[in-house]
Structure formats: structure tokens, C-alpha cells
Design a protein around this motif. Structure first.
Motif, PDB file in Angstrom:
ATOM      1  N   ALA A 356      73.493  16.012  22.222  1.00  0.00           N
ATOM      2  CA  ALA A 356      74.531  17.011  22.013  1.00  0.00           C
ATOM      3  C   ALA A 356      75.558  16.546  20.989  1.00  0.00           C
ATOM      4  N   VAL A 357      75.801  15.259  20.933  1.00  0.00           N
ATOM      5  CA  VAL A 357      76.762  14.700  19.982  1.00  0.00           C
ATOM      6  C   VAL A 357      76.126  14.419  18.627  1.00  0.00           C
ATOM      7  N   LEU A 358      74.900  13.904  18.635  1.00  0.00           N
ATOM      8  CA  LEU A 358      74.306  13.384  17.407  1.00  0.00           C
ATOM      9  C   LEU A 358      73.486  14.403  16.624  1.00  0.00           C
ATOM     10  N   GLU A 359      72.810  15.330  17.279  1.00  0.00           N
ATOM     11  CA  GLU A 359      71.942  16.249  16.548  1.00  0.00           C
ATOM     12  C   GLU A 359      72.700  17.161  15.580  1.00  0.00           C
ATOM     13  N   PRO A 360      73.933  17.585  15.894  1.00  0.00           N
ATOM     14  CA  PRO A 360      74.658  18.387  14.893  1.00  0.00           C
ATOM     15  C   PRO A 360      74.878  17.649  13.574  1.00  0.00           C
TER      16      PRO A 360
END
Length: 471
Positions: A356-360
Motif C-alpha cells: 500500500a505504501v510502496l506500489e504507488p
């Protein structure tokens, strides 16, 4: 009277710069006494560790996203492990299993035989290190088949002994200046790096054709074993393209080659299943475990088909410290920690929180070309967005920024351009979010200088230090 140490607060705290003055002093002593051949990721000396926190000698509390390179998956001070080890220490520390026996060795073997993938009768041999497990798997395969050659793969890492260095792909630092290496090791293409980002739906088919071609060039009947990591660790946390591992299983069966699944880093719950090969529904003829198996003590295992494991002559396997009783006791504590399923659930919760934090960042930062992994074995790869040329400089800058803010991350990858995350499975949800926020800010800052990470010294976390109340 024994006094228990107070619980270590599960929050990041910077009392000094990293490294602090006492760590700096101790590091100077290290340089005076320890071979410079040993590297160090971050020159801090740890005083205590618990949950997802490492407390150094200067009072800094660092978020542990490394777990001693996937060793302390159940935490660096797990109560089950501590209790089992303490009880064993009161009895004896060593006898050598090849001289006189002890039942903890057998109990560890029985647990692995029951849980390692494969619907067949199994036997287990215990050793001390991952490299030992790899080398003994080759010994077993050669003894059982009467063949010599070994097939390994691009981006592989299997250890630092001479044979395992020959099997490892990465030159620097693992193989540089250490040759010549044993012969009989051949390297085949794999189907891992960026296959999903490039949209190559035929990656597995292409790689498997390369494997078959190599075997035909050198004679498939001369190969004793093919050795593959179900997720390639040091190579960059490379998840295989769908169908690749099952394709290797078919090739091995067709040519009578022993398929060795190296679960040393990916196994023992790291990915949300006990063994990463379960995701591919593939069982090795031999499966290797180490790292998290001993909960911080050196222990490794080869588990596999009974007819293969028993093909070695009596006395052909062993080692003075192989399956040391204290290490076996630690493993029994690790097994207890996995009994209620909480740790496997935590691994999947860690993955969801991290993604949720890294994929964007894939859409926000040009040099972030992949976010991948399974469970609590995750990675961010940095490369040129057009050419995919590795950007090791970005990975190094991100790691340095994280370390300065008290978040321990590791760099990996054949080209040194990957940040890998290996948090303990008992890390608290709030603590994980804090560490991920620092990592995200470091990535943005490394790409856009001037948007630096804001230092802060303390973040509140849940007091139990566990995603789902694992103890």
C-alpha cells in the motif's frame, strides 16, 4: 534471583546521530582486531533486540527491516526460543550427534519431514549453515544418481564456500579473488527479473527452452541436480514467472535429475506460507532450510525423498556441530511460535501494508521499476525507466537515508540496485508503518533532491509489538 529485562519499547528513537559515539568507539576496536574482509551494513553495535526494534549501545532504537538477513523471523528475543534454549543449556551444550544421540535432533527432523512439501516418505539431515545444506544436497544427489554435474541459474545465491561460490552468480563481493572454483557447475537462464513489468507472458517458456538447450548441449544424463531458489534472494528477491518452477519439475523428472529447492531465505514462514514453493505447488526432491529455522542459532537442514537421503553410505553425512543440541532446541521453539498460525497471517499483513505504501511509487518515481515479493519478503528495484539499466546509486542513497533515520534496510540484487525488506514477522503494525514512511520519503528524496526526510525521534506503536498479537 533472576530479573527480567523490561520490555523494549516498540518505537523508533534517535538519541544520537547514527552511528553514535559509543558505536563509533567500538567500531574502531573492531577495526583493530577483526579482519577487514567482514563488511558491515550499518556500523552500530546492538545492546538489545526485541520485536521489530534493535536498540544500540547509544540508546538509539532502530526499526529492524532486516531480521539478521531473514534469520530472526520470530523475533530476536522470542520467548519460545529462549525457553527451549535455556532448558537445553541446563542439560548439556554438545555431544556430537554422530557420537551420542539426543532426541531434539530427531524431533526437528520429524517436524520437517511432516511439513516440507512433497507427498512421499522423507528423511532429514541437519547441519549448521545454509552453505553446508547446499553442499550436502549435492553430495546426496551425486551419491543417489552416480552423476557429477550441477545446474544452477542466473541471479542465484547459494553460499560462500568454494562449491557454493561456484553455484552463486554474483561476482562482487562473493567470488572476487577467490577462484578457481570447483568444476561441473553450469548456469542456465531463469525467469525472474522484471518479467511482470515488461509484460513478457512467455518468460517461463523462453527460460525453460534455454534450460533444456543447455542440458542437451552437455548431456542431461550427466547432471545429478538442478538447484533453484523459489524466490531468488540475493539476486534481487526475484519471483519466478508463472510456470517456471513447475517446468523445472517436469524437466528434472524427464531426465532423472534431482530437483533441489533452496528455501534457505524464503522458507520457514517468510512469505506467508511455511515454504515459498507452496505458491507454485512444486515439491523438490530435496528441500533446504536454514536461517529462520534456528531462530538465531546456526542450524540448517536437507529434507527429501527417503530413497535419496538414504542413498549415502553410513558416515557419509555429518559434521562436528551438525544439528547441535542447543540449536535444535531453538528450532523447537521456532516451531512452537508457528503453531497457532499467527506468524503466517502476520507475513501477509506485512505484505499488504508494504504494498500500500510502496506500489504507488511505481507511478510517482521514474527510477522505481518494480515492487515485488511475497509476504514479508519484499523488494523495490531501481533502474532507468527506459533501458532498465540498474541504478545501484539510487539504492545506496535510499539505504543511507533510511539508516540515518534509524530504519535498517538491506541492499541486494545481482547489480546492487534493489532494497529488500525482511522485517520480523512479529513487528508491530504502527512500527512497520513508521519504517515504511521513512523508506518512502527516502526514495522520493533520492529521486528529487531537496525533499529530504524530516528527522523525528519517536513514534508511538502498539505495546505488544505484533501485527496480530504474536508472542
Amino acid at each position: 534471583m533472576t530479573l527480567e529485562s523490561p520490555a523494549l519499547p516498540q518505537s523508533r528513537h534517535l538519541a544520537t546521530a547514527i552511528p553514535g559515539p559509543r558505536s563509533t568507539e567500538l567500531h574502531r576496536e573492531r577495526e583493530a582486531h577483526v579482519s577487514s574482509g567482514f563488511g558491515v551494513t550499518i556500523p552500530v553495535f546492538v545492546n538489545r533486540a526485541e520485536g521489530g526494534i534493535l536498540e544500540d549501545v547509544d540508546g538509539n532504537r532502530l526499526v529492524d527491516l532486516a531480521s539478521g538477513i531473514a534469520v530472526t523471523s520470530v523475533g530476536a528475543a522470542n520467548k519460545h526460543v529462549q525457553a527451549q534454549v535455556a532448558a537445553q543449556m541446563e542439560r548439556f551444550t554438545h555431544t556430537c550427534f554422530m557420537v551420542t544421540e539426543y532426541d531434539s535432533f530427531t524431533k526437528v527432523a520429524a517436524w520437517l519431514n511432516a511439513r516440507v512439501p512433497g507427498d512421499f516418505e522423507k528423511r532429514t539431515a541437519l547441519f549448521s549453515t545454509g552453505a553446508e545444506a547446499v553442499e550436502n544436497a549435492i553430495k546426496i544427489a551425486r551419491s543417489a544418481t552416480g552423476r557429477e554435474r550441477v545446474l544452477v541459474f542466473d541471479d542465484a545465491y547459494h553460499g560462500r564456500s568454494l562449491l557454493t561460490m561456484a553455484m552463486t552468480a554474483k561476482e562482487n563481493p562473493y567470488k572476487l579473488n577467490f577462484g578457481p572454483f570447483p568444476g561441473g557447475v553450469f548456469r542456465a537462464p531463469t525467469a525472474g527479473r522484471l518479467w511482470n513489468r515488461r509484460g513478457d507472458t512467455d518468460a517461463a517458456v523462453t527460460a525453460l527452452r534455454g534450460v533444456e538447450a543447455l542440458l542437451q548441449d552437455h548431456g542431461p544424463e550427466t547432471f545429478a541436480a538442478m538447484v533453484i531458489e523459489p524466490i531468488q534472494g540475493e539476486g534481487g528477491f526475484l519471483v519466478p514467472a508463472p510456470g517456471f518452477l513447475s517446468g523445472l519439475r517436469e524437466i528434472a523428472d524427464r531426465h532423472g535429475i534431482v530437483l533441489v529447492i533452496d528455501e534457505i531465505q524464503a522458507g520457514m514462514g517468510r512469505t506467508g506460507k511455511l515454504f515459498a514453493s507452496e505458491y507454485e505447488a512444486v515439491a523438490g526432491d530435496l528441500t533446504l532450510t536454514a536461517k529462520a529455522l534456528g531462530g538465531g542459532l546456526p542450524l540448517s537442514a536437507v529434507t527429501g525423498r527417503a530413497e535419496l537421503m538414504n542413498a549415502v553410505h553410513t558416515g557419509g553425512l555429518g559434521g562436528t556441530y551438525a544439528g547441535n543440541p542447543v540449536a535444535c532446541a531453538a528450532a523447537l521453539g521456532v516451531f512452537e511460535a508457528f503453531e497457532d498460525g499467527t506468524l503466517l497471517a502476520n507475513a501477509l499483513q506485512i505484505e499488504a501494508a508494504a504494498r500500500a505504501v510502496l506500489e504507488p511509487l511505481l507511478a510517482e518515481v521514474d527510477t522505481v521499476v518494480d515492487v515485488r515479493g511475497r509476504g514479508a519478503m519484499l523488494a523495490v528495484e531501481f533502474a532507468d525507466p527506459e533501458t532498465f539499466a540498474p541504478r545501484a546509486d539510487v539504492a545506496a542513497a535510499v539505504a543511507a537515508a533510511c539508516h540515518a533515520q534509524g530504519v535498517l534496510v538491506l541492499v541486494c540484487g545481482t547489480h546492487g540496485n534493489v532494497i529488500r525488506l525482511l522485517p520480523p514477522l512479529v513487528i508491530g503494525a504502527d512500527l512497520l508503518r513508521d519504517g515504511l514512511a521513512v523508506l518512502r520519503a527516502a526514495i522520493v528524496s533520492a529521486t528529487n533532491p531537496g525533499t529530504g526526510v524530516e528527522p523525528h525521534t519517536a513514534v508511538a506503536t502498539d505495546p505488544d509489538g505484533a501485527l496480530a498479537a504474536a508472542h
